[in-house]
Design an enzyme around this catalytic site. Structure first.
Site, PDB file in Angstrom:
ATOM      1  N   ALA A 181       3.212  -0.745   4.780  1.00 10.12           N
ATOM      2  CA  ALA A 181       2.791  -0.861   6.182  1.00 10.12           C
ATOM      3  C   ALA A 181       2.259  -2.257   6.531  1.00 10.12           C
ATOM      4  O   ALA A 181       2.220  -2.617   7.708  1.00 10.12           O
ATOM      5  CB  ALA A 181       1.751   0.199   6.507  1.00 10.12           C
ATOM      6  N   TYR A 216      10.982   9.230   1.338  1.00 10.85           N
ATOM      7  CA  TYR A 216      10.993   8.221   0.272  1.00 10.85           C
ATOM      8  C   TYR A 216      11.618   8.703  -1.037  1.00 10.85           C
ATOM      9  O   TYR A 216      11.727   7.925  -1.986  1.00 10.85           O
ATOM     10  CB  TYR A 216       9.563   7.740   0.020  1.00 10.85           C
ATOM     11  CG  TYR A 216       8.939   7.072   1.231  1.00 10.85           C
ATOM     12  CD1 TYR A 216       9.476   5.888   1.753  1.00 10.85           C
ATOM     13  CD2 TYR A 216       7.836   7.620   1.878  1.00 10.85           C
ATOM     14  CE1 TYR A 216       8.928   5.279   2.879  1.00 10.85           C
ATOM     15  CE2 TYR A 216       7.280   7.026   2.999  1.00 10.85           C
ATOM     16  CZ  TYR A 216       7.825   5.857   3.485  1.00 10.85           C
ATOM     17  OH  TYR A 216       7.291   5.250   4.602  1.00 10.85           O
ATOM     18  N   ARG A 221      12.947   4.339  12.572  1.00  9.99           N
ATOM     19  CA  ARG A 221      11.764   5.203  12.560  1.00  9.99           C
ATOM     20  C   ARG A 221      10.878   4.909  13.780  1.00  9.99           C
ATOM     21  O   ARG A 221      11.384   4.460  14.799  1.00  9.99           O
ATOM     22  CB  ARG A 221      11.035   5.023  11.224  1.00  9.99           C
ATOM     23  CG  ARG A 221      11.927   5.439  10.029  1.00  9.99           C
ATOM     24  CD  ARG A 221      11.232   5.256   8.693  1.00  9.99           C
ATOM     25  NE  ARG A 221      10.052   6.109   8.584  1.00  9.99           N
ATOM     26  CZ  ARG A 221       9.125   5.965   7.638  1.00  9.99           C
ATOM     27  NH1 ARG A 221       9.264   5.000   6.720  1.00  9.99           N
ATOM     28  NH2 ARG A 221       8.092   6.770   7.585  1.00  9.99           N
ATOM     29  N   GLU A 261      12.936  -9.276   1.493  1.00 15.63           N
ATOM     30  CA  GLU A 261      12.159  -8.129   1.978  1.00 15.63           C
ATOM     31  C   GLU A 261      12.961  -6.857   1.711  1.00 15.63           C
ATOM     32  O   GLU A 261      14.156  -6.806   2.048  1.00 15.63           O
ATOM     33  CB  GLU A 261      11.930  -8.294   3.487  1.00 15.63           C
ATOM     34  CG  GLU A 261      11.232  -7.111   4.128  1.00 15.63           C
ATOM     35  CD  GLU A 261      11.177  -7.222   5.658  1.00 15.63           C
ATOM     36  OE1 GLU A 261      11.865  -8.081   6.245  1.00 15.63           O
ATOM     37  OE2 GLU A 261      10.436  -6.419   6.249  1.00 15.63           O
ATOM     38  N   ARG A 291       4.858  11.135  -2.354  1.00 18.16           N
ATOM     39  CA  ARG A 291       4.594  10.738  -0.972  1.00 18.16           C
ATOM     40  C   ARG A 291       5.820  11.033  -0.090  1.00 18.16           C
ATOM     41  O   ARG A 291       6.887  10.445  -0.307  1.00 18.16           O
ATOM     42  CB  ARG A 291       4.315   9.234  -0.932  1.00 18.16           C
ATOM     43  CG  ARG A 291       4.117   8.691   0.457  1.00 18.16           C
ATOM     44  CD  ARG A 291       4.096   7.159   0.468  1.00 18.16           C
ATOM     45  NE  ARG A 291       3.918   6.663   1.810  1.00 18.16           N
ATOM     46  CZ  ARG A 291       4.153   5.422   2.179  1.00 18.16           C
ATOM     47  NH1 ARG A 291       4.576   4.520   1.301  1.00 18.16           N
ATOM     48  NH2 ARG A 291       3.979   5.054   3.427  1.00 18.16           N
ATOM     49  N   ASN A 312       8.280  -5.321  -1.148  1.00 12.93           N
ATOM     50  CA  ASN A 312       8.143  -4.194  -0.230  1.00 12.93           C
ATOM     51  C   ASN A 312       6.673  -4.161   0.157  1.00 12.93           C
ATOM     52  O   ASN A 312       5.833  -3.682  -0.610  1.00 12.93           O
ATOM     53  CB  ASN A 312       8.563  -2.874  -0.872  1.00 12.93           C
ATOM     54  CG  ASN A 312       8.491  -1.712   0.119  1.00 12.93           C
ATOM     55  OD1 ASN A 312       7.980  -1.861   1.222  1.00 12.93           O
ATOM     56  ND2 ASN A 312       9.007  -0.563  -0.282  1.00 12.93           N
ATOM     57  N   HIS A 328      12.904  -2.383   1.774  1.00 15.78           N
ATOM     58  CA  HIS A 328      12.293  -1.108   2.150  1.00 15.78           C
ATOM     59  C   HIS A 328      13.170   0.021   1.657  1.00 15.78           C
ATOM     60  O   HIS A 328      14.407  -0.074   1.717  1.00 15.78           O
ATOM     61  CB  HIS A 328      12.138  -0.996   3.668  1.00 15.78           C
ATOM     62  CG  HIS A 328      11.280  -2.064   4.243  1.00 15.78           C
ATOM     63  ND1 HIS A 328       9.906  -2.037   4.145  1.00 15.78           N
ATOM     64  CD2 HIS A 328      11.589  -3.215   4.879  1.00 15.78           C
ATOM     65  CE1 HIS A 328       9.410  -3.124   4.714  1.00 15.78           C
ATOM     66  NE2 HIS A 328      10.414  -3.860   5.159  1.00 15.78           N
ATOM     67  N   PRO A 381       0.792  -1.225   0.000  1.00 16.53           N
ATOM     68  CA  PRO A 381       0.000   0.000   0.000  1.00 16.53           C
ATOM     69  C   PRO A 381       0.826   1.278   0.000  1.00 16.53           C
ATOM     70  O   PRO A 381       1.891   1.347   0.623  1.00 16.53           O
ATOM     71  CB  PRO A 381      -0.814  -0.095   1.303  1.00 16.53           C
ATOM     72  CG  PRO A 381      -0.036  -1.031   2.158  1.00 16.53           C
ATOM     73  CD  PRO A 381       0.601  -2.013   1.226  1.00 16.53           C
ATOM     74  N   ASN A 382       0.286   2.252  -0.712  1.00 17.91           N
ATOM     75  CA  ASN A 382       0.818   3.624  -0.783  1.00 17.91           C
ATOM     76  C   ASN A 382       2.110   3.755  -1.592  1.00 17.91           C
ATOM     77  O   ASN A 382       2.591   4.863  -1.806  1.00 17.91           O
ATOM     78  CB  ASN A 382       1.003   4.221   0.627  1.00 17.91           C
ATOM     79  CG  ASN A 382      -0.315   4.290   1.377  1.00 17.91           C
ATOM     80  OD1 ASN A 382      -1.282   4.834   0.866  1.00 17.91           O
ATOM     81  ND2 ASN A 382      -0.377   3.701   2.560  1.00 17.91           N
TER      82      ASN A 382
HETATM   83  C1  DQA Z   1       8.286   1.180   3.698  1.00 18.87           C
HETATM   84  C2  DQA Z   1       8.391   1.339   5.224  1.00 18.87           C
HETATM   85  C3  DQA Z   1       7.041   1.099   5.877  1.00 18.87           C
HETATM   86  O1  DQA Z   1       7.141   1.294   7.288  1.00 18.87           O
HETATM   87  C4  DQA Z   1       6.006   2.065   5.353  1.00 18.87           C
HETATM   88  O2  DQA Z   1       4.741   1.790   5.914  1.00 18.87           O
HETATM   89  C5  DQA Z   1       5.948   2.068   3.858  1.00 18.87           C
HETATM   90  C6  DQA Z   1       7.206   2.076   3.126  1.00 18.87           C
HETATM   91  C7  DQA Z   1       9.607   1.550   2.993  1.00 18.87           C
HETATM   92  O3  DQA Z   1       9.790   1.158   1.844  1.00 18.87           O
HETATM   93  O4  DQA Z   1      10.452   2.254   3.573  1.00 18.87           O
HETATM   94  O5  DQA Z   1       4.884   2.170   3.257  1.00 18.87           O
HETATM   95  O6  DQA Z   1       8.001  -0.171   3.402  1.00 18.87           O
END
Ligand code: DQA
Length: 150
Positions: A81, A27, A111, A102, A22, A78, A104, A14-15
Site C-alpha cells: 500500500a 493474493y 481495483r 515495480e 491474506r 512490491n 504487484h 507492508p502486509n
Molecule cells: C499489492 C497491491 C496494493 O494495492 C496492496 O496494498 C498490497 C499488495 C499487490 O501486490 O497486488 O499490499 O502491492
C-alpha cells in the site's frame, strides 16, 4: 556491458508477510517465501544472486533503498500500500540511482480507485502487475534484461 555486481534486491512492503493467509481470493495461497524462492531460482539461472527483505515500516524500507546503491545492481519492489501514497519512498528510489522494477501480485488498476495511483511508477523502469507470484519472476527477468542490455 553486463553489470559489475550481479546481485539484486527484492523488497516487499507492508502486509506482504501475511501472504498465504491474506485475502487469498486476491493474493493466492502461496507465501512470500514461496514467491521469493521461485524468483531466486530464476535469478540464479540468469547468473544473479538475490537478497530479499520485507518490512511493514516505511522508514525501514527507505533505509534499505538508501543502502542499496553500494551492493546491488537493481531493485524489484512490491511496495504494497506504500505504492499509493509514500512520496518519501519515491524520493528515496529517485536518489538511489538504481534501476527499479515495480511489481504487484494483483492488478491495482482494476481495483479500488485509491489503488490506481502509483508513486513508484514514475521512478521505475517499468511495472509488472496482475500475474500473481509470476509478477516477481517477470520482474526479475525484466530487470536482468535491462541490466544486460545497458
Ligand atoms: C499489492 C497491491 C496494493 O494495492 C496492496 O496494498 C498490497 C499488495 C499487490 O501486490 O497486488 O499490499 O502491492
Amino acid at each position: 556491458m553486463a553489470s559489475t555486481h550481479k546481485r539484486l534486491l527484492l523488497l516487499h512492503g507492508p502486509n506482504l508477510n501475511l501472504l498465504g493467509t491474506r485475502e487469498p481470493a486476491i493474493y493466492g495461497t502461496a507465501t512470500l517465501a514461496d514467491h521469493v524462492s521461485r524468483a531466486t531460482v530464476v535469478a540464479n539461472g540468469l547468473g544473479y544472486e538475490v537478497d530479499s527483505e520485507q518490512t511493514n515500516d516505511l522508514g525501514a524500507l527507505i533505509g534499505m533503498v538508501q543502502q542499496a546503491g553500494v551492493r546491488y545492481a537493481g531493485i524489484v519492489m512490491n511496495a504494497g500500500a506504500f505504492t499509493h501514497f509514500a512520496w518519501s519512498l519515491h524520493d528515496a528510489l529517485k536518489s538511489a540511482g538504481l534501476p527499479v522494477v515495480e511489481v504487484h501480485l494483483s492488478n491495482p488498476a482494476a481495483r479500488e480507485p485509491w489503488r490506481h495511483e502509483s508513486v513508484i511508477a514514475p521512478v521505475a523502469i517499468g511495472t509488472i502487475a496482475g500475474f500473481g507470484g509470476e509478477s516477481y519472476v517477470l520482474g526479475i527477468q525484466a530487470l536482468v534484461r535491462h541490466l544486460e542490455s545497458a
